[in-house]
Design an enzyme around this catalytic site. Structure first.
Site, PDB file in Angstrom:
ATOM      1  N   TYR A 238       0.899  -1.155   0.000  1.00 58.32           N
ATOM      2  CA  TYR A 238       0.000   0.000   0.000  1.00 58.32           C
ATOM      3  C   TYR A 238       0.934   1.199   0.000  1.00 58.32           C
ATOM      4  O   TYR A 238       1.779   1.321   0.904  1.00 58.32           O
ATOM      5  CB  TYR A 238      -0.850   0.044   1.277  1.00 58.32           C
ATOM      6  CG  TYR A 238      -2.123  -0.761   1.212  1.00 58.32           C
ATOM      7  CD1 TYR A 238      -2.496  -1.598   2.250  1.00 58.32           C
ATOM      8  CD2 TYR A 238      -2.989  -0.667   0.116  1.00 58.32           C
ATOM      9  CE1 TYR A 238      -3.682  -2.320   2.219  1.00 58.32           C
ATOM     10  CE2 TYR A 238      -4.182  -1.393   0.077  1.00 58.32           C
ATOM     11  CZ  TYR A 238      -4.515  -2.209   1.130  1.00 58.32           C
ATOM     12  OH  TYR A 238      -5.682  -2.929   1.088  1.00 58.32           O
ATOM     13  N   ASP A 266      -6.213  -0.688  -6.282  1.00 57.14           N
ATOM     14  CA  ASP A 266      -7.686  -0.572  -6.260  1.00 57.14           C
ATOM     15  C   ASP A 266      -8.180  -0.021  -4.921  1.00 57.14           C
ATOM     16  O   ASP A 266      -9.376  -0.108  -4.622  1.00 57.14           O
ATOM     17  CB  ASP A 266      -8.326  -1.949  -6.536  1.00 57.14           C
ATOM     18  CG  ASP A 266      -7.931  -2.980  -5.481  1.00 57.14           C
ATOM     19  OD1 ASP A 266      -8.302  -4.154  -5.640  1.00 57.14           O
ATOM     20  OD2 ASP A 266      -7.237  -2.617  -4.502  1.00 57.14           O
ATOM     21  N   HIS A 357     -10.205  -6.956  -5.078  1.00 52.90           N
ATOM     22  CA  HIS A 357      -9.865  -6.917  -3.632  1.00 52.90           C
ATOM     23  C   HIS A 357     -10.793  -7.836  -2.828  1.00 52.90           C
ATOM     24  O   HIS A 357     -11.144  -7.554  -1.688  1.00 52.90           O
ATOM     25  CB  HIS A 357     -10.017  -5.474  -3.133  1.00 52.90           C
ATOM     26  CG  HIS A 357      -9.030  -5.031  -2.092  1.00 52.90           C
ATOM     27  ND1 HIS A 357      -7.915  -4.267  -2.337  1.00 52.90           N
ATOM     28  CD2 HIS A 357      -9.033  -5.233  -0.766  1.00 52.90           C
ATOM     29  CE1 HIS A 357      -7.285  -3.999  -1.204  1.00 52.90           C
ATOM     30  NE2 HIS A 357      -7.932  -4.578  -0.237  1.00 52.90           N
TER      31      HIS A 357
HETATM   32  C1  LIG Z   1     -10.087 -11.237   2.812  1.00 53.46           C
HETATM   33  C2  LIG Z   1      -9.159 -10.072   2.845  1.00 53.46           C
HETATM   34  C3  LIG Z   1      -8.656  -9.571   1.647  1.00 53.46           C
HETATM   35  C4  LIG Z   1      -7.769  -8.496   1.653  1.00 53.46           C
HETATM   36  C5  LIG Z   1      -7.398  -7.896   2.887  1.00 53.46           C
HETATM   37  C6  LIG Z   1      -7.879  -8.395   4.099  1.00 53.46           C
HETATM   38  C7  LIG Z   1      -8.764  -9.478   4.085  1.00 53.46           C
HETATM   39  C8  LIG Z   1      -9.290 -10.006   5.383  1.00 53.46           C
HETATM   40  N1  LIG Z   1      -6.582  -6.753   2.855  1.00 53.46           N
HETATM   41  S1  LIG Z   1      -7.315  -5.384   3.452  1.00 53.46           S
HETATM   42  O1  LIG Z   1      -7.544  -5.577   4.841  1.00 53.46           O
HETATM   43  O2  LIG Z   1      -6.493  -4.249   3.199  1.00 53.46           O
HETATM   44  O3  LIG Z   1      -8.554  -5.289   2.664  1.00 53.46           O
HETATM   45  C9  LIG Z   1      -5.737  -6.615   1.804  1.00 53.46           C
HETATM   46  C10 LIG Z   1      -4.516  -5.872   1.891  1.00 53.46           C
HETATM   47  O4  LIG Z   1      -4.046  -5.523   2.983  1.00 53.46           O
HETATM   48  N2  LIG Z   1      -3.866  -5.590   0.723  1.00 53.46           N
HETATM   49  C11 LIG Z   1      -4.320  -6.033  -0.509  1.00 53.46           C
HETATM   50  O5  LIG Z   1      -3.709  -5.753  -1.536  1.00 53.46           O
HETATM   51  N3  LIG Z   1      -5.443  -6.821  -0.603  1.00 53.46           N
HETATM   52  C12 LIG Z   1      -6.121  -7.139   0.532  1.00 53.46           C
HETATM   53  N4  LIG Z   1      -7.172  -8.021   0.466  1.00 53.46           N
HETATM   54  C13 LIG Z   1      -7.603  -8.560  -0.867  1.00 53.46           C
HETATM   55  C14 LIG Z   1      -6.856  -9.865  -1.161  1.00 53.46           C
HETATM   56  O6  LIG Z   1      -5.491  -9.612  -1.491  1.00 53.46           O
HETATM   57  C15 LIG Z   1      -7.481 -10.583  -2.367  1.00 53.46           C
HETATM   58  O7  LIG Z   1      -7.624  -9.663  -3.431  1.00 53.46           O
HETATM   59  C16 LIG Z   1      -8.836 -11.211  -2.024  1.00 53.46           C
HETATM   60  O8  LIG Z   1      -8.803 -11.730  -0.716  1.00 53.46           O
HETATM   61  C17 LIG Z   1      -9.134 -12.340  -2.991  1.00 53.46           C
HETATM   62  O9  LIG Z   1     -10.415 -12.830  -2.753  1.00 53.46           O
HETATM   63  P1  LIG Z   1     -10.711 -14.134  -1.847  1.00 53.46           P
HETATM   64  O10 LIG Z   1     -10.578 -13.704  -0.426  1.00 53.46           O
HETATM   65  O11 LIG Z   1     -12.127 -14.477  -2.233  1.00 53.46           O
HETATM   66  O12 LIG Z   1      -9.732 -15.213  -2.230  1.00 53.46           O
END
Ligand SMILES: Cc1cc2c(cc1C)[n+](S(=O)(=O)[O-])c1c(=O)[nH]c(=O)nc-1n2C[C@H](O)[C@H](O)[C@H](O)COP(=O)(O)O
Length: 495
Positions: A238, A266, A357
């Protein structure tokens, strides 16, 4: 040598004018830090004069205070025998959760990735489940991510000798055993006290690549130290408003051997994840990266509390800057339309992840698999298909989902929640079983589609005519609401 502080010494500093907290047996004066805390001052004041370790740990990498709190505020060790233990009122919700844990299915009763979700939903702490399972707004994209795969039908070949199946491939030039990787998901310690290093150990065991999240609960170095031999890790970034902080993170990651830089594009602002918000995230927000004094509304849940440092001004003009500070291949994570894939090629990026995401950002954005089906023909038309590696993530729960993505031209896929749920419900053994189940499914389905190796998979093996229809099913909570019969047992009956 400091005389040890006592619990009474610390307890006297329990307000906004003088605020001391204890973390891992040491006292810290956080009075001046209160307005800077990304999670707001309220959450720290809740633990003013007390031991905050239990709430601090799931959110903050262990080196946070060393990194971000001036040494003059480190007050030294506390004689913990003099600290009054927090008397917690009996929490009926916690008692019920412990009862469900005592009656949960044994690991061997999990037969697919959705089973882990079904169990995790019942045994995880409410705030942790809310954070992991949350999608944005009406969660239409989160549901679409998986259901989109059901709109693609196979066209299997027969009478192909499939005695030997080789599932290995390369991603960004590095070999791996199977075309899926552990994608970046924040706050691993919300689900398991060890956090992301559990995923590191399982990824090593299965020769699967791990993407290290910027917002990990474990420190970056803990996660890298946990890798074994020539295990491949990537960094998910990020981008911080403070570019010096970002440059230091990228240079350190390269020095520690990361083999890819995945810049998340995104999330100029984290999406509105209402399950997470409803759980009124009371844990402290991470101070993974320093921010100016922008107070964050605690009621926004974990997501908003930990993301105020993210730079919404990030744009195509910054790609050259990143190419100037690292030799790691640069992949844009969160690309959602073909025009931006072409721009990524023109900007010399090594790859893109077609991703929304996990449905946690712009609701009613298309699924990664649908964008993939749009992108690859356009790249082939322009002779660009070998100029960039295309990954997708989102809703991948079966090996057939992975095979469909590869037939359409993806190099590999990222998987998030299933490994979080497996880790939260069953620890490292859970993640190992989840990865093995997926590998077994993959070999079986390669045989059934008539393919010996990943390179055999091609667009003629799938029918995507139904993929571009968007019917929105009425909101059902999660994919796993009835996936697991055992959950109908009395102990799991919804109260
Ligand atoms: C489930 C989940 C996803 C997050 C995630 C945290 C969780 C609990 N976090 S978030 O807190 O900021 O949203 C990140 C993150 O740190 N950085 C990122 O690039 N994607 C983040 N993602 C998105 C992740 O990298 C994938 O794009 C997404 O999880 C794929 O979908 P599935 O969970 O259905 O496999």
């Amino acid at each position: 040598m400091h005389a040890k502080l006592t619990g009474q010494d610390v307890a006297k500093h329990n307000n906004k004018d003088s605020c001391w907290v204890i973390v891992h047996g040491k006292a810290y004066d956080v009075t001046e830090f209160l307005p800077e805390h990304p999670g707001g001052s309220k959450i720290i004041l809740k633990y003013a004069g007390k031991d905050a370790t239990e709430e601090f740990d799931p959110i903050h990498p262990p080196d946070t205070l060393d990194k971000y709190l001036d040494k003059s505020k480190h007050l030294g060790p506390v004689d913990m025998s003099t600290v009054e233990a927090e008397v917690k009122a009996e929490d009926p919700e916690e008692a019920a959760r412990q009862e469900r844990i005592a009656n949960m299915p044994i690991l061997e009763q999990c037969y697919n990735l959705l089973d882990f979700e079904a169990v995790a939903k019942h045994v995880m702490k409410r705030t942790a489940w809310a954070y992991y399972s949350s999608g944005a707004d009406d969660e239409i994209t989160m549901r679409e991510n998986h259901s989109a795969f059901h709109k693609i039908w196979f066209r299997p070949r027969i009478l192909i000798d499939v005695e030997h199946v080789d599932t290995s491939t390369t991603m960004l030039g590095d070999k791996c055993s199977i075309p899926f990787y552990v994608t970046a998901t924040a706050l691993g310690k919300l689900g398991n006290p060890e956090g992301e290093v559990v995923l590191t150990r399982a990824a090593h065991k299965h020769d699967v690549i791990q993407m290290i999240p910027t917002l990990a609960s474990c420190s970056f170095d803990e996660i890298v130290d946990a890798k074994k031999g020539d295990q491949i890790q990537w960094l998910q970034l990020y981008v911080n408003k403070n570019r010096d902080v970002t440059r230091r993170i990228v240079e350190h990651a390269e020095k520690r051997g990361c083999k890819g830089l995945f810049i998340t594009v995104d999330a100029p602002q984290l999406g509105r994840r209402e399950k997470d918000m409803r759980s009124k995230f009371e844990d402290v927000g991470t101070s993974v990266q320093k921010v100016e004094n922008d107070n964050v509304d605690r009621s926004q849940g974990a997501a908003r509390a930990i993301s105020s440092f993210i730079d919404p001004s990030l744009s195509w003009k910054d790609i050259a800057y990143f190419q100037s500070i690292t030799k790691m291949p640069i992949v844009l994570k969160g690309v959602q339309r073909v025009e931006d894939v072409i721009l990524a090629v023109e900007h010399g990026c090594a790859g893109v992840v077609l991703s929304n995401h996990g449905g946690r950002q712009l609701d009613t954005a298309p699924s990664g698999i649908e964008v993939l089906a749009e992108v690859m023909p356009e790249l082939r038309k322009r002779g660009m298909e070998n100029k960039i590696e295309i990954y997708i993530d989102g809703g991948i729960r079966r090996a057939t989902d992975i095979i469909k993505a590869l037939c359409l031209g993806a190099k590999g896929v990222g998987i998030g929640r299933p490994f979080l749920y497996a880790m939260s419900a069953y620890g490292e053994a859970g993640v190992n079983r989840a990865m093995q189940l997926l590998k077994d499914e993959f070999v079986m389905n390669m045989r059934l589609i008539g393919a010996n190796k990943v390179e055999d998979l091609n667009p003629s093996m799938v029918d995507t005519r139904g993929l571009f229809t968007h019917t929105v099913s009425t909101a059902s909570d999660t994919l796993s609401s009835s996936a697991y019969d055992v959950l109908c047992a009395p102990s799991f009956k919804e109260k």
